[in-house]
Write an enzyme that holds these catalytic residues in place. Structure first.
Site, short mmCIF file in Angstrom:
data_model
loop_
_atom_site.label_atom_id
_atom_site.label_comp_id
_atom_site.label_asym_id
_atom_site.label_seq_id
_atom_site.Cartn_x
_atom_site.Cartn_y
_atom_site.Cartn_z
N GLU A 195 41.18 7.81 27.74
CA GLU A 195 40.08 7.48 28.66
C GLU A 195 38.78 7.99 28.08
O GLU A 195 38.76 9.10 27.55
CB GLU A 195 40.36 8.13 30.03
CG GLU A 195 41.58 7.53 30.72
CD GLU A 195 41.90 8.17 32.07
OE1 GLU A 195 41.07 8.95 32.59
OE2 GLU A 195 42.98 7.89 32.61
N HIS B 91 39.79 5.24 36.53
CA HIS B 91 40.23 6.54 37.07
C HIS B 91 39.45 6.88 38.35
O HIS B 91 38.76 7.90 38.44
CB HIS B 91 40.05 7.64 36.02
CG HIS B 91 40.97 8.81 36.24
ND1 HIS B 91 41.52 9.53 35.21
CD2 HIS B 91 41.45 9.39 37.38
CE1 HIS B 91 42.28 10.50 35.70
NE2 HIS B 91 42.24 10.43 37.02
N1 NAD Z 1 44.22 8.67 39.80
C1 NAD Z 1 43.74 9.78 40.25
O1 NAD Z 1 42.54 9.97 40.31
C2 NAD Z 1 44.67 10.85 40.73
C3 NAD Z 1 44.30 11.64 41.82
C4 NAD Z 1 45.16 12.63 42.25
C5 NAD Z 1 46.36 12.83 41.59
N2 NAD Z 1 46.68 12.07 40.53
C6 NAD Z 1 47.95 12.22 39.84
O2 NAD Z 1 48.99 11.74 40.70
C7 NAD Z 1 50.22 12.37 40.36
C8 NAD Z 1 50.95 12.82 41.62
O3 NAD Z 1 50.20 13.78 42.29
P1 NAD Z 1 50.78 14.54 43.59
O4 NAD Z 1 49.63 15.29 44.17
O5 NAD Z 1 51.54 13.62 44.42
O6 NAD Z 1 51.73 15.56 42.87
P2 NAD Z 1 53.03 16.28 43.50
O7 NAD Z 1 53.28 17.45 42.62
O8 NAD Z 1 52.87 16.49 44.95
O9 NAD Z 1 54.19 15.22 43.27
C9 NAD Z 1 54.71 14.92 42.02
C10 NAD Z 1 56.17 14.55 42.24
O10 NAD Z 1 56.70 14.11 41.00
C11 NAD Z 1 58.03 14.56 40.93
N3 NAD Z 1 58.46 14.54 39.55
C12 NAD Z 1 58.19 15.42 38.55
N4 NAD Z 1 58.79 15.04 37.41
C13 NAD Z 1 59.45 13.88 37.71
C14 NAD Z 1 60.25 13.01 36.94
N5 NAD Z 1 60.50 13.24 35.65
N6 NAD Z 1 60.78 11.92 37.56
C15 NAD Z 1 60.54 11.68 38.87
N7 NAD Z 1 59.79 12.49 39.65
C16 NAD Z 1 59.25 13.57 39.07
C17 NAD Z 1 58.00 15.93 41.53
O11 NAD Z 1 59.27 16.34 42.00
C18 NAD Z 1 57.04 15.73 42.70
O12 NAD Z 1 57.71 15.43 43.90
C19 NAD Z 1 49.85 13.48 39.40
O13 NAD Z 1 50.09 13.06 38.09
C20 NAD Z 1 48.36 13.65 39.59
O14 NAD Z 1 47.72 14.18 38.47
C21 NAD Z 1 45.87 11.07 40.09
O1 2HG Z 2 38.50 14.21 38.79
C1 2HG Z 2 38.85 13.06 39.07
O2 2HG Z 2 38.10 12.21 39.52
C2 2HG Z 2 40.31 12.66 38.86
C3 2HG Z 2 41.24 13.56 39.55
C4 2HG Z 2 42.70 13.20 39.43
O3 2HG Z 2 43.02 12.63 38.23
C5 2HG Z 2 43.55 14.39 39.71
O4 2HG Z 2 44.51 14.63 38.99
O5 2HG Z 2 43.26 15.08 40.69
#
Ligand code: NAD
Ligand code: 2HG
Length: 526
Positions: free
Chosen positions: A259, A278
């Site tokens: 990214e 993102h």
């Molecule tokens: N796009 C964005 O801007 C954005 C925003 C927030 C979070 N995220 C990403 O979203 C994802 C999930 O976040 P969350 O807050 O729900 O996290 P979380 O920790 O609450 O949930 C993650 C889940 O994944 C499971 N897990 C771990 N390894 C695994 C595997 N190998 N196979 C299957 N399941 C598995 C865990 O048991 C857990 O239940 C993270 O990667 C986070 O960085 C992205």
């Molecule tokens: O900072 C952001 O906007 C992305 C955050 C997101 O990827 C996260 O893992 O919380």
């Protein structure tokens, strides 16, 4: 006043919180070499996903105490390097959950109804209704990979839209999945049966390229994939090829292996793909949540208070931490004491959890004991973050024992350090008002509060020995605040514990050791 560097755009409400306790400098978009150059002057760093906090940045950050990630994923921080340096890394585990889940659902709907392309077409003056006949999600099967916070919210809303739910998450119980109306299945079945697959897992060595050509080959030609989790979980080249060849129906991606995205086979595809830069966490609400959450933790750590969501300190709910705090203090004090008594190179530390402590979560107590054990040698370089690593690197074997039947106090802790100079053991407990008492030394019963400067002797219980030590110390102008003797049998072996007002110089300690009946003597500064 401490200094905080904010190197990514953070909501003003977070800056205001930091400004209560620190000088805040906002410098966004810094190239890595410039960040390395300026980081030495900062006590804390606050970032989002834009800044890469590499081992070089961490090594250069000589004053860094905390790195705060305003978001969930800490994959842009070298957490191992930070831990090694004793730097706390905190995040905001829940601040953007709803935002990311809603973005996922928006992506799913956009993909199903071709909204981005239809919008562009209409804005260009066309009235094309034929090209954009989509699909309903109602009655379709959604496969949720990762049933954590975001996955669970997506599942809840998708269920309300009439979707059937499959889930794969090896760390989630069947009961939890059932609560969310999800059927837990193996990944292979999820790939085969889902009409939509949504990813909500962290990127780890196990999840890297989880969606590759082989996985895609298991899916139906009508399957659509959504990734609002992390780039690198999908093999983007394999996905682009599969979409081109019509092996699956579509994909919506918010995150990418690299990214910003730049040149990619994905951007050449048509309405079957939806791409966003993102944006999962990009709502006003989420940005306020994460900024407040992380800024408060940075403020607290700079004030010497614990952080509630440290990713490199064993997870403890703040209320539990508050409850355990007196025991952590006890463990640290006893660790410090037994480390100094044992002296030399420590080979093992036995941590005996007694009474109510035997039924408690032990990890924080173990870490506190190790911090205490190493603190004499490492001073402020050891903390709750790196104590375990420091102990491991020194080859200190940690053994935990539990005995709930010991009931002299509600809970007591016995630490036994074995080292190159011998073995020593101390036990301690808390009184009703959480005051610490040392209750045994090398199994001799005593009852003394810890003091900044102390003298311990191992001696033979015989008339005159207390007087001899008292006169000797008096002769050297050493003021004794308190003294206690512990013995098991009359005229057998015994211990003496003296609290003194000043540190005891080595030459006086040597004189103490020469007193008739004294077998050994130790000074300790706590
Ligand atoms: N796009 C964005 O801007 C954005 C925003 C927030 C979070 N995220 C990403 O979203 C994802 C999930 O976040 P969350 O807050 O729900 O996290 P979380 O920790 O609450 O949930 C993650 C889940 O994944 C499971 N897990 C771990 N390894 C695994 C595997 N190998 N196979 C299957 N399941 C598995 C865990 O048991 C857990 O239940 C993270 O990667 C986070 O960085 C992205
Ligand atoms: O900072 C952001 O906007 C992305 C955050 C997101 O990827 C996260 O893992 O919380």
């Amino acid at each position: 006043m401490p200094k905080v560097l904010v190197s990514d755009p953070i909501d003003q409400v977070g800056i205001d919180i930091l400004s209560q306790v620190a000088q805040v400098d906002i410098k966004t978009g810094l190239p890595p070499e410039q960040l390395v150059q300026i980081i030495p002057e900062y006590d804390a760093l606050m970032i989002r996903s834009g800044t890469r906090v590499t081992a070089d940045v961490i090594d250069a950050g000589k004053n860094l105490k905390i790195i705060g990630r305003a978001g969930v994923g800490v994959d842009n921080v070298d957490v191992t390097a930070a831990t090694r340096r004793g730097i706390v890394v905190v995040n905001s585990p829940e601040g953007n959950t709803i935002a990311a889940a809603e973005h996922t659902l928006a992506m799913m709907m956009s993909l199903s109804r071709y909204i981005p392309d239809a919008n562009q077409s209409t804005k260009s003056g066309k009235w094309d209704r034929k090209s954009y006949t989509g699909n309903e999600v109602y009655n379709k099967t959604l496969g949720v990979v990762g049933l954590g916070k975001i996955g669970a919210h997506v599942a809840t809303v998708a269920r309300a839209m009439g979707m059937k739910l499959l889930a794969y998450d090896p760390f989630v119980s069947v009961e939890r999945a059932e609560q969310l109306n999800c059927r837990l299945v193996e990944l292979d079945m999820l790939f085969q049966e889902s009409d939509y697959i949504t990813l909500h897992i962290p990127k780890t060595p196990e999840t890297a390229n989880l969606i590759n050509a082989a996985a895609i080959a298991r899916m139906k030609p009508t399957t659509r994939i959504i990734n609002c989790a992390r780039g690198g979980i999908i093999d983007e080249a394999a996905l682009a090829a599969a979409l081109q060849e019509g092996k699956i129906a579509g994909a919506a991606l918010d995150v990418f292996g690299s990214e910003p995205l730049g040149e990619s086979p994905l951007t050449a595809l048509g309405k079957e793909i939806v791409l966003t830069p993102h944006l999962g966490a990009s709502t006003e609400e989420a940005q306020v949540n994460v900024a407040v959450d992380v800024a408060e933790q940075i403020r607290d750590v700079l004030l010497g208070l614990p952080a509630r969501s440290a990713v490199n300190i064993p997870g403890l709910r703040p209320d539990l931490l508050e409850q355990l705090k007196p025991y952590l203090q006890l463990a640290e004090t006893l660790g410090n004491l037994v480390g100094q008594l044992a002296g030399g190179r420590i080979e093992s530390l036995n941590i005996g959890l007694q009474g109510e402590l035997a039924t408690n979560q032990s990890q924080p107590i173990v870490i506190a004991a190790l911090k205490g054990l190493l603190s004499h040698a490492l001073q402020e370089r050891v903390n709750y973050v790196n104590a375990s690593i420091e102990a491991k690197e020194r080859g200190i074997r940690v053994i935990e024992t539990r005995d709930a039947s010991v009931r002299d106090y509600a809970g007591s802790l016995q630490l036994t350090a074995k080292g190159s100079l011998g073995e020593h053991s101390v036990t301690g407990a808390l009184l009703g008002d959480n005051e610490i008492r040392i209750t045994s030394l090398n199994d001799f019963p005593i009852n003394v509060p810890p003091n900044r400067h102390m003298l311990f002797t191992l001696h033979r219980d015989m008339p005159g020995i207390i007087g001899s030590i008292g006169s000797l110390l008096g002769g050297f102008n050493v003021n004794i605040a308190s003294m206690q003797v512990g013995r098991k049998i009359v005229r057998g072996d015994a211990v003496m514990v003296l609290s003194i007002d000043d540190p005891l110089p080595d030459n006086i300690l040597e004189e103490v050791k020469k007193v008739s009946g004294i077998r050994d003597a130790y000074t300790v500064t706590l």
